[in-house]
Design a protein around this motif. Structure first.
Motif, PDB file in Angstrom:
ATOM      1  N   THR A  78       0.845  -1.206   0.000  1.00 20.60           N
ATOM      2  CA  THR A  78       0.000   0.000   0.000  1.00 20.60           C
ATOM      3  C   THR A  78       0.874   1.248   0.000  1.00 20.60           C
ATOM      4  OG1 THR A  78      -1.702  -1.184   1.220  1.00 20.60           O
ATOM      5  CG2 THR A  78      -1.831   1.210   1.240  1.00 20.60           C
ATOM      6  N   ARG A  81       2.274   1.869  -3.346  1.00 22.84           N
ATOM      7  CA  ARG A  81       1.248   2.386  -4.260  1.00 22.84           C
ATOM      8  C   ARG A  81       0.991   3.870  -3.996  1.00 22.84           C
ATOM      9  NH1 ARG A  81      -3.958  -1.229  -4.552  1.00 22.84           N
ATOM     10  NH2 ARG A  81      -4.425   0.194  -6.245  1.00 22.84           N
ATOM     11  N   ILE A  82       0.988   4.233  -2.719  1.00 19.83           N
ATOM     12  CA  ILE A  82       0.771   5.646  -2.388  1.00 19.83           C
ATOM     13  C   ILE A  82       1.920   6.490  -2.936  1.00 19.83           C
ATOM     14  CG2 ILE A  82       0.641   7.324  -0.484  1.00 19.83           C
ATOM     15  CD1 ILE A  82      -0.717   5.082   1.165  1.00 19.83           C
ATOM     16  N   ILE A  85       1.601   6.905  -6.685  1.00 17.74           N
ATOM     17  CA  ILE A  85       0.609   7.898  -7.109  1.00 17.74           C
ATOM     18  C   ILE A  85       1.169   9.308  -6.978  1.00 17.74           C
ATOM     19  CG2 ILE A  85      -1.596   8.959  -6.432  1.00 17.74           C
ATOM     20  CD1 ILE A  85      -2.589   6.190  -5.755  1.00 17.74           C
ATOM     21  N   PHE A  86       1.980   9.529  -5.933  1.00 17.95           N
ATOM     22  CA  PHE A  86       2.484  10.882  -5.694  1.00 17.95           C
ATOM     23  C   PHE A  86       3.683  11.214  -6.587  1.00 17.95           C
ATOM     24  CE2 PHE A  86      -0.587  10.966  -2.764  1.00 17.95           C
ATOM     25  CZ  PHE A  86      -0.337  11.195  -1.424  1.00 17.95           C
ATOM     26  N   VAL A 113      -4.405   5.521 -13.989  1.00 23.21           N
ATOM     27  CA  VAL A 113      -5.665   4.769 -13.852  1.00 23.21           C
ATOM     28  C   VAL A 113      -5.371   3.407 -13.224  1.00 23.21           C
ATOM     29  CG1 VAL A 113      -7.406   3.550 -15.194  1.00 23.21           C
ATOM     30  CG2 VAL A 113      -7.005   5.960 -15.618  1.00 23.21           C
ATOM     31  N   PHE A 116      -4.353   3.831  -9.557  1.00 21.83           N
ATOM     32  CA  PHE A 116      -5.474   4.086  -8.643  1.00 21.83           C
ATOM     33  C   PHE A 116      -6.310   2.835  -8.405  1.00 21.83           C
ATOM     34  CE2 PHE A 116      -6.284   8.634  -7.583  1.00 21.83           C
ATOM     35  CZ  PHE A 116      -5.140   9.174  -8.121  1.00 21.83           C
ATOM     36  N   GLY A 117      -5.926   1.740  -9.052  1.00 24.10           N
ATOM     37  CA  GLY A 117      -6.580   0.483  -8.729  1.00 24.10           C
ATOM     38  C   GLY A 117      -7.557  -0.036  -9.774  1.00 24.10           C
ATOM     39  N   TYR A 118      -7.609   0.597 -10.913  1.00 19.87           N
ATOM     40  CA  TYR A 118      -8.525   0.106 -11.958  1.00 19.87           C
ATOM     41  C   TYR A 118      -7.909  -1.155 -12.553  1.00 19.87           C
ATOM     42  CZ  TYR A 118     -11.929   0.442 -15.753  1.00 19.87           C
ATOM     43  OH  TYR A 118     -12.969   0.214 -16.615  1.00 19.87           O
TER      44      TYR A 118
ATOM     45  N   VAL B 219      -7.338  14.923  -5.161  1.00 22.28           N
ATOM     46  CA  VAL B 219      -7.121  13.662  -5.879  1.00 22.28           C
ATOM     47  C   VAL B 219      -6.119  12.796  -5.111  1.00 22.28           C
ATOM     48  CG1 VAL B 219      -6.204  12.628  -7.987  1.00 22.28           C
ATOM     49  CG2 VAL B 219      -7.723  14.589  -8.134  1.00 22.28           C
ATOM     50  N   PHE B 220      -5.062  13.410  -4.591  1.00 26.30           N
ATOM     51  CA  PHE B 220      -4.071  12.652  -3.812  1.00 26.30           C
ATOM     52  C   PHE B 220      -4.705  12.064  -2.546  1.00 26.30           C
ATOM     53  CE2 PHE B 220      -0.970  13.234  -6.699  1.00 26.30           C
ATOM     54  CZ  PHE B 220      -0.072  14.284  -6.611  1.00 26.30           C
ATOM     55  N   GLY B 223      -6.975   9.332  -3.630  1.00 23.16           N
ATOM     56  CA  GLY B 223      -6.154   8.226  -4.105  1.00 23.16           C
ATOM     57  C   GLY B 223      -5.574   7.426  -2.952  1.00 23.16           C
ATOM     58  N   HIS B 224      -5.104   8.157  -1.927  1.00 20.28           N
ATOM     59  CA  HIS B 224      -4.573   7.505  -0.739  1.00 20.28           C
ATOM     60  C   HIS B 224      -5.636   6.624  -0.089  1.00 20.28           C
ATOM     61  CE1 HIS B 224      -2.758   8.120   3.587  1.00 20.28           C
ATOM     62  NE2 HIS B 224      -2.805   6.864   3.219  1.00 20.28           N
ATOM     63  N   VAL B 227      -6.289   3.405  -2.368  1.00 21.32           N
ATOM     64  CA  VAL B 227      -5.293   2.309  -2.343  1.00 21.32           C
ATOM     65  C   VAL B 227      -5.206   1.698  -0.951  1.00 21.32           C
ATOM     66  CG1 VAL B 227      -3.969   3.263  -4.250  1.00 21.32           C
ATOM     67  CG2 VAL B 227      -3.279   3.782  -1.936  1.00 21.32           C
ATOM     68  N   SER B 228      -5.662   2.451   0.059  1.00 23.88           N
ATOM     69  CA  SER B 228      -5.684   1.909   1.422  1.00 23.88           C
ATOM     70  C   SER B 228      -7.016   1.242   1.722  1.00 23.88           C
ATOM     71  CB  SER B 228      -5.449   3.028   2.444  1.00 23.88           C
ATOM     72  OG  SER B 228      -4.324   3.781   2.116  1.00 23.88           O
ATOM     73  N   PHE B 388     -13.661   6.550  -9.317  1.00 27.65           N
ATOM     74  CA  PHE B 388     -12.638   7.556  -9.062  1.00 27.65           C
ATOM     75  C   PHE B 388     -11.289   7.154  -9.628  1.00 27.65           C
ATOM     76  CE2 PHE B 388     -11.705  11.538  -7.185  1.00 27.65           C
ATOM     77  CZ  PHE B 388     -10.357  11.497  -6.887  1.00 27.65           C
ATOM     78  N   SER B 389     -11.071   5.856  -9.819  1.00 28.00           N
ATOM     79  CA  SER B 389      -9.802   5.422 -10.401  1.00 28.00           C
ATOM     80  C   SER B 389      -9.655   5.940 -11.831  1.00 28.00           C
ATOM     81  CB  SER B 389      -9.691   3.902 -10.374  1.00 28.00           C
ATOM     82  OG  SER B 389     -10.826   3.323 -10.971  1.00 28.00           O
ATOM     83  N   ILE B 390     -10.770   6.262 -12.480  1.00 25.00           N
ATOM     84  CA  ILE B 390     -10.733   6.863 -13.811  1.00 25.00           C
ATOM     85  C   ILE B 390     -10.820   8.386 -13.686  1.00 25.00           C
ATOM     86  CG2 ILE B 390     -11.944   7.070 -16.013  1.00 25.00           C
ATOM     87  CD1 ILE B 390     -12.970   4.207 -15.586  1.00 25.00           C
ATOM     88  N   GLY B 392     -10.079  10.414 -11.193  1.00 22.06           N
ATOM     89  CA  GLY B 392      -8.914  11.056 -10.563  1.00 22.06           C
ATOM     90  C   GLY B 392      -7.816  11.410 -11.566  1.00 22.06           C
TER      91      GLY B 392
END
Lengths: 168, 498
Positions: A78, A81-82, A85-86, A113, A116-118, B219-220, B223-224, B227-228, B388-390, B392
């Motif tokens: 996790t 992944r965070i 994203i950043f 995409v 973010f988990g898609y 968005v961050f 997003g956090h 993924v959590s 939101f995965s799209i 964002g």
């Protein structure tokens, strides 16, 4: 308490660095006795005072209620992944002027995409293609907003070709 | 006045090009304002060079209508996604987004529509009646010391919005003011804090900062949570507010209209400060202040009434004094200059038909918002169905384009993402992003007014206390600081949160 103390130190360091750097652009002005640096130095001095106040408060108020106490750390996966994203947008922004907007947008949307988990790679690719095409069509052809074409070899030609193909 | 208005409306509604201009601006502002990452300012920046091909009254009417519709449009993303379209929509998000999370997006948007329409229309009517006398009063009563004092008061008020402690709120404002010093010194153009970079000499524009602190940060944060596996999907609700719900907000609407109009008159400050002041007063006068920030319709009403009430008022310093009320009115100054017109008292005399055409166009826009907004309130909440995965990454991409569109500088794109990261950290540690943004917006103006004031007072700072309006505002500022400190010191530690 640690967080507040760290924040206080950060502001103090920022203020001190700013005050020292302000010497480099100090100038007297004919029509303004306080010169070019009075305003930023006043702000930096206030920041220094506030930073010191935070350090004092960190010790005085043990509750430090504005810190979040995490009950458990996220898993490594996790966390990665965070960070992904950043950090990914920053890497891609560095590439933007070099590779141009089209490759940037394609990679940007596809990678994020998925980040973010898609779960569907094919659909992510389609979304990436469609969004890039729509933005290029609207902003470049309809609104005449020039987007970066790239400076690395091959990318300028690629971006120009795509722009031309979309009617630009 | 009625004769002027009737003539202007007739001119506007009988010319197909004028109608096309008004409709384009109306829809453009609503659409651009409603897309996270873009705003009415983005469209205005893009269209500015093309306005040279329009007749002067159509060009100015375009930007006037865009101003009105863009301010409303920005409320939609503030409510649905916690991403204000512009700085003046930031307070709308404080209660609008929690309402969305509760499945009441339709009520929030509906309230925003109606209050925007009321505030904007009232402001338009007052503008038409009172531009000349109010401009006269503003010139006499508000000089640099008064404007500086209003800015200080406004910043202190904004500093407490979203801040965990008063100290963090003040630090947020100071950081914003410091960011505004990057670039060049306003009086002489001498470089400051440019670190040897020619790009930084252009300064850090507030539009990318707003995008970064609000859109990118949100968005961050989302997003956090995603993924959590902590993200809770918002419930979709499209029901409109009832008449009684709106009637219950009548005092808030009246007060916010007044605050919005008078704040909007002040040059350079306009809708942003109006929205924050109005929100703050709504909290202060409420019988249940603790409900604000958790989904209180009055919070949405206060912010949206005030920011739209400021749009009409902002035309007064623009047309009468040549002083813009914000970014979009600054673009209007450029549009006037492209057509060889210099905004100021003379324009009200030499080009009165142009001025009345703009007033009429803005009145039509304010009335049209209610109808178009009704449609939006039914359609737009369905955007929440998009995963939101799209959504964002698309928001991030649109923000990139929106930032680049401003000045064609990759620096602005860097700013949005760095601000996004900084905003993420600040939100987790209890700082006020609203304070930072307002500090950036008002920093240059505040410094300029301070410089002029000190020159006026021969560098004797007590001069601020010898002017009644300035002294009153500074006293109110001190009272506000003292109250914030008192409330914080007496707050129970376990009830405070980041």
């Amino acid at each position: 308490m640690r967080g507040t103390f760290a924040e206080g130190c950060f502001w103090v360091v920022m203020a001190v660095v700013g005050l020292v750097y302000s010497n480099s652009f100090e100038q007297d002005l004919n029509n303004y006795a306080l010169g070019t640096v009075s305003w930023p130095r006043a702000l930096l001095a206030i920041l220094l005072v506030f930073g010191l106040a935070q350090i004092v408060l960190a010790f005085a108020r043990q509750s430090a209620v504005h810190e979040r106490e995490e009950n458990s750390l996220p898993s490594l996966r996790t966390l990665l992944r965070i960070v992904f994203i950043f950090v990914t947008p920053l890497v891609l922004v560095w590439l933007l002027p070099r590779i141009g907007f089209v490759p940037f947008a394609l990679v940007f949307v596809f990678v994020l995409v998925l980040g973010f988990g898609y779960g569907h790679k094919a659909k992510a690719a389609v979304i990436s293609l469609l969004s890039t095409a729509v933005i290029m069509s609207v902003f470049t052809n309809l609104l005449f907003l020039p987007l970066p074409l790239g400076t690395w070899p091959g990318f300028y030609e690629f971006n120009s070709t795509i722009t031309w193909l979309l009617g630009g | 006045m009625l004769a002027h208005l009737t003539t202007a409306l007739a001119d506007l509604l009988t010319d197909p090009i004028s109608i096309a201009v008004v409709v384009t601006a109306l829809l453009g502002g609503l659409v651009f304002g409603a897309i996270p990452g873009l705003s009415g300012i983005t469209l205005a920046t893009i269209v500015l060079p093309f306005s040279a091909y329009l007749e002067p009254q159509n060009a100015i009417a375009f930007f006037g209508v865009l101003y009105v519709s863009g301010v409303y449009g920005g409320a939609v993303t503030a409510i649905l996604f916690n991403i204000p379209g512009s700085a003046e929509n930031a307070p709308t998000a404080f209660d609008g987004y929690p309402l969305t999370r509760q499945g009441k997006a339709g009520k929030a948007i509906g309230t925003a529509i109606i209050c925007s329409g009321i505030g904007g229309t009232a402001s338009c009517i007052i503008m038409m009646i009172a531009t000349v006398p109010i401009a006269d009063w503003a010139i006499k009563a508000f000089g640099p010391p008064e404007i500086f004092s209003v800015i200080v008061f406004g910043l202190v008020v904004a500093s407490q919005v979203g801040a965990a402690t008063p100290l963090k709120g003040f630090i947020s404002v100071i950081v914003g003011l410091l960011i505004a010093t990057v670039g060049t010194e306003p009086a002489t153009g001498a470089p400051r804090f440019d670190f040897g970079s020619t790009y930084l000499m252009a300064g850090i524009h507030f539009v990318p900062l707003i995008l970064g602190f609000f859109a990118i940060t949100e968005v961050f944060v989302q997003g956090h949570l995603m993924v959590s596996n902590m993200k809770v999907p918002a419930r979709i609700g499209v029901s409109f507010p009832t008449f009684f719900e709106i009637w219950a907000l009548k005092i808030t609407i009246l007060r916010s209209t007044a605050i919005g109009f008078f704040a909007g008159i002040l040059p350079g400050i306009g809708a942003t400060l109006a929205a924050f002041l109005s929100y703050n007063e709504a909290v202060r006068w409420s019988r249940t202040p603790s409900r604000f920030g958790k989904g209180e319709l009055a919070g949405v009403a206060a912010s949206e009434t005030a920011n739209n009430a400021a749009t009409g008022a902002a035309m007064i310093p623009l047309l009468a004094l040549g002083l813009p009320g914000g970014a979009l009115t600054a673009i209007m100054v450029s549009a006037l200059q492209i057509h060889g017109l210099e905004p100021g008292p003379i324009i009200l005399v030499t080009h009165s038909s142009l001025v009345w055409t703009v007033f009429a166009a803005m009145l039509i826009a304010n009335l049209s918002i209610v109808g178009l907004g009704l449609l939006e309130s039914k359609l737009l909440p369905n955007l929440l169905r998009i995963p939101f995965s799209i959504l964002g990454p698309l928001i991030l991409l649109m923000s990139t384009v929106g930032a680049f569109a401003l000045r064609n500088l990759v620096l602005d794109v860097w700013v949005i993402f760095i601000a996004g990261l900084a905003g993420y950290v600040m939100r987790r540690t209890g700082y006020s992003m609203a304070g930072v943004v307002l500090g950036v917006i008002l920093g240059d103006i505040g410094e300029g007014m301070f410089v002029r004031s000190m020159q006026l007072f021969n560098y004797d700072a007590t001069g601020f206390l010898h002017r009644p309006v300035s002294a009153t505002l500074l006293a109110l500022t001190l009272v506000s600081i003292a109250m914030s400190a008192y409330l914080w010191l007496h707050k129970k530690p376990e009830t405070e949160e980041a």
